[in-house]
Design an enzyme around this catalytic site. Structure first.
Site, mmCIF file in Angstrom:
data_model
loop_
_atom_site.group_PDB
_atom_site.id
_atom_site.type_symbol
_atom_site.label_atom_id
_atom_site.label_comp_id
_atom_site.label_asym_id
_atom_site.label_seq_id
_atom_site.Cartn_x
_atom_site.Cartn_y
_atom_site.Cartn_z
ATOM 1 N N GLU A 287 19.882 84.706 90.124
ATOM 2 C CA GLU A 287 19.896 85.381 91.418
ATOM 3 C C GLU A 287 19.780 86.900 91.253
ATOM 4 O O GLU A 287 19.085 87.577 92.020
ATOM 5 C CB GLU A 287 21.183 85.044 92.183
ATOM 6 C CG GLU A 287 21.360 83.558 92.453
ATOM 7 C CD GLU A 287 22.182 82.847 91.394
ATOM 8 O OE1 GLU A 287 22.973 81.962 91.764
ATOM 9 O OE2 GLU A 287 22.031 83.172 90.192
ATOM 10 N N SER B 188 27.316 54.744 64.173
ATOM 11 C CA SER B 188 28.694 54.996 64.610
ATOM 12 C C SER B 188 28.715 55.625 66.002
ATOM 13 O O SER B 188 29.577 55.301 66.824
ATOM 14 C CB SER B 188 29.422 55.898 63.595
ATOM 15 O OG SER B 188 28.874 57.202 63.577
ATOM 16 N N GLU C 120 20.787 63.974 63.394
ATOM 17 C CA GLU C 120 19.643 63.540 62.590
ATOM 18 C C GLU C 120 20.107 62.837 61.315
ATOM 19 O O GLU C 120 19.383 62.801 60.332
ATOM 20 C CB GLU C 120 18.783 64.750 62.201
ATOM 21 C CG GLU C 120 17.815 65.217 63.254
ATOM 22 C CD GLU C 120 16.744 66.126 62.690
ATOM 23 O OE1 GLU C 120 15.949 65.669 61.842
ATOM 24 O OE2 GLU C 120 16.699 67.300 63.091
ATOM 25 N N LEU D 270 24.367 57.442 62.643
ATOM 26 C CA LEU D 270 23.750 57.162 63.943
ATOM 27 C C LEU D 270 24.365 55.925 64.592
ATOM 28 O O LEU D 270 24.657 55.923 65.793
ATOM 29 C CB LEU D 270 22.246 56.974 63.770
ATOM 30 C CG LEU D 270 21.455 58.225 63.372
ATOM 31 C CD1 LEU D 270 20.083 57.830 62.831
ATOM 32 C CD2 LEU D 270 21.308 59.169 64.560
ATOM 33 N N SER E 113 21.457 56.100 58.875
ATOM 34 C CA SER E 113 21.693 54.943 59.733
ATOM 35 C C SER E 113 23.173 54.745 60.060
ATOM 36 O O SER E 113 23.536 54.421 61.185
ATOM 37 C CB SER E 113 21.131 53.684 59.071
ATOM 38 O OG SER E 113 21.269 52.569 59.915
#
Length: 354
Positions: free
Chosen positions: A52, A294, A286, A292, A289
Site C-alpha cells: 500500500e 517420515s 530434499e 521424506l 527416502s
C-alpha cells in the site's frame, strides 16, 4: 468484472516479491481513479515498505486519492511492526474506498485493519478473488495458524519407482534434466530452509545452495543424531547458515548451530517448533527416502513435487509412498520428465477450520 481486473493486477504484482518478503506475505496493491490505474506497488522486501505504501508513493497527483479506490490482495495491517500500519496511511490520505482480496490470518491483524478502515468512514469490500489471494499467502497462513513452516517435499524417481541406486559411495543416479534442475533451484530460492538427512549428507556432500537460479541461499538443515558427519562437508563451510539437529550437545560455530533434540520422542514436531521460533516460514525437504517418508507418515507436509523420469534403474532405493486418499494431484510436463504435484487435503482442511 472490471474490479476483478484490478485485483488480478494486485496478484500479479504481489508475485514479484516471491523469495524476498518472508516471513511476511506477498502483497500487491493498485490505486484506481476514474477507471484508470494511477498507482501500484507490491511488498518488495522483508522489513521494507508494504504494498500500500509503495502504491501510494507512486501516485503523481495525491489530490486524486480522495476520490480513488485502492485494491489490495491482503487486508491492510493495523499494527506497528517493521513499518507503521497501512490502514492508518490509507485513512490519512483520505482514500474513500478499499477493496480487499482476503483477510489477514496474522493474529495482530485478523480483521482489525478492516474494522479500523470502516470506523474511519471508508467503504471496504472484502473477498474479491479471495481464493486466488489466499493462494498467494499459503506459507504465511500455515506459519501463523499451525505454528510451523510450510513444508514442501521433493524427489526425482525413475520410471520403475526408485530414487537412487543402492550405494555406500559414488555419485547418485542422475534422474533430472538441466531444465528440471533449474526449477529445483528456483524452488530453493523461494524457500527459507532446505533439509536433508544424515545419509544424503554423507553420500552426496551437497552444497544445498542456489546456483541455477537467481536468489538467496536457504538456511541449510541437516539431521545428525550421533554427530557422525565429518567437519569438512560443504554443509559446514560457514558460507550459509546451517542448523544441525542432533541428540548430543555440541557448541555452535560460525555459521553452524547445533540444536539438541529428545530422540525418545517424535523429533519432527520438535524440529518444526525450532524452525518456527527462528521464523523459518517455508521448508523444502530434499532428503532421502526415509526422511521424506517420515514427513508423509506424520501428515506434516503441504505440497509434494515428484519428478518422474523415463529412466529405469532396475533396483535401488524405493520412492516414498503416498496415500492418494488424502491428496490432490496434478501432472505438469516439462519436456520428457513429468512433474507430479500433490497437495495435502488434510492440512488444507485443517487450516480452513481454524
Amino acid at each position: 468484472m472490471t474490479e476483478e481486473k484490478y485485483m488480478r493486477r494486485c496478484i500479479q504484482l504481489a508475485k514479484n516479491g516471491h523469495a524476498n518478503v518472508s516471513p511476511n506475505p506477498m502483497v500487491g496493491a493498485v490505486i484506481v481513479c476514474d477507471d484508470k490505474i494511477i498507482g501500484e506497488g507490491y511488498h518488495i522486501r522483508y522489513g521494507e515498505a508494504h504494498a500500500e505504501v509503495n502504491a501510494i508513493r507512486s501516485v503523481r497527483d495525491e489530490s486524486l486519492l480522495k476520490r480513488s479506490t485502492i485494491y489490495v490482495s491482503l487486508e491492510p495491517c493495523s499494527h506497528y511492526g517493521k513499518t507503521p500500519p497501512c490502514a492508518d496511511l490509507i485513512i490519512s490520505k483520505g482514500i474513500p474506498r478499499v477493496v480487499v482480496g482476503c483477510e489477514d490470518p496474522f493474529v495482530e491483524v485478523a480483521g482489525r485493519g478492516i474494522r479500523r478502515l470502516r470506523n474511519a468512514g471508508c467503504e471496504v469490500i472484502v473477498g474479491m478473488l479471495q481464493e486466488e489471494c489466499k493462494k498467494l499467502i499459503k506459507p504465511f497462513t500455515t506459519f501463523n495458524l499451525l505454528k510451523r513452516p510450510y513444508i514442501i517435499l521433493k524427489w526425482a524417481e525413475s520410471a520403475d519407482g526408485f530414487i537412487d541406486l543402492n550405494r555406500t559411495e559414488g555419485t547418485p543416479a542422475i534422474l533430472s534434466t538441466e531444465l528440471t534442475s533449474m526449477l529445483v533451484h528456483k524452488r530453493r530460492a523461494e524457500a527459507d530452509a532446505i533439509m536433508i538427512g544424515t545419509r544424503t549428507a554423507k553420500l552426496d556432500n551437497p552444497f544445498l545452495t542456489v546456483r541455477n537460479w537467481e536468489g538467496k541461499h536457504p538456511t541449510r538443515v541437516v539431521l545428525d543424531r550421533h554427530l557422525t558427519l565429518p567437519d569438512d562437508l560443504h554443509l559446514f563451510d560457514g558460507t550459509v547458515s546451517t542448523l544441525v539437529f542432533t541428540a548430543k550437545e555440541r557448541k555452535s560455530t560460525s555459521g553452524v548451530e547445533f540444536i539438541t533434540l529428545d530422540y525418545t520422542e517424535d523429533i519432527l514436531p520438535q524440529i518444526l517448533t525450532a524452525l518456527y521460533k527462528k521464523k523459518i516460514e517455508s521448508l523444502f525437504v530434499e532428503g532421502g527416502s526415509q526422511l521424506l517418508q517420515s514427513f508423509i507418515d506424520s501428515g506434516l507436509w503441504d505440497e509434494i513435487y515428484i519428478e518422474k523420469s523415463r529412466k529405469q534403474l532396475g533396483s535401488g532405493v524405493k520412492s516414498p509412498e503416498i496415500d492418494e486418499r488424502i491428496s490432490h494431484s496434478v501432472d505438469k510436463k516439462f519436456g520428457i520428465p513429468i512433474w507430479h504435484f500433490i497437495r495435502n487435503r488434510q492440512q488444507t482442511q485443517k487450516k480452513d477450520d481454524l
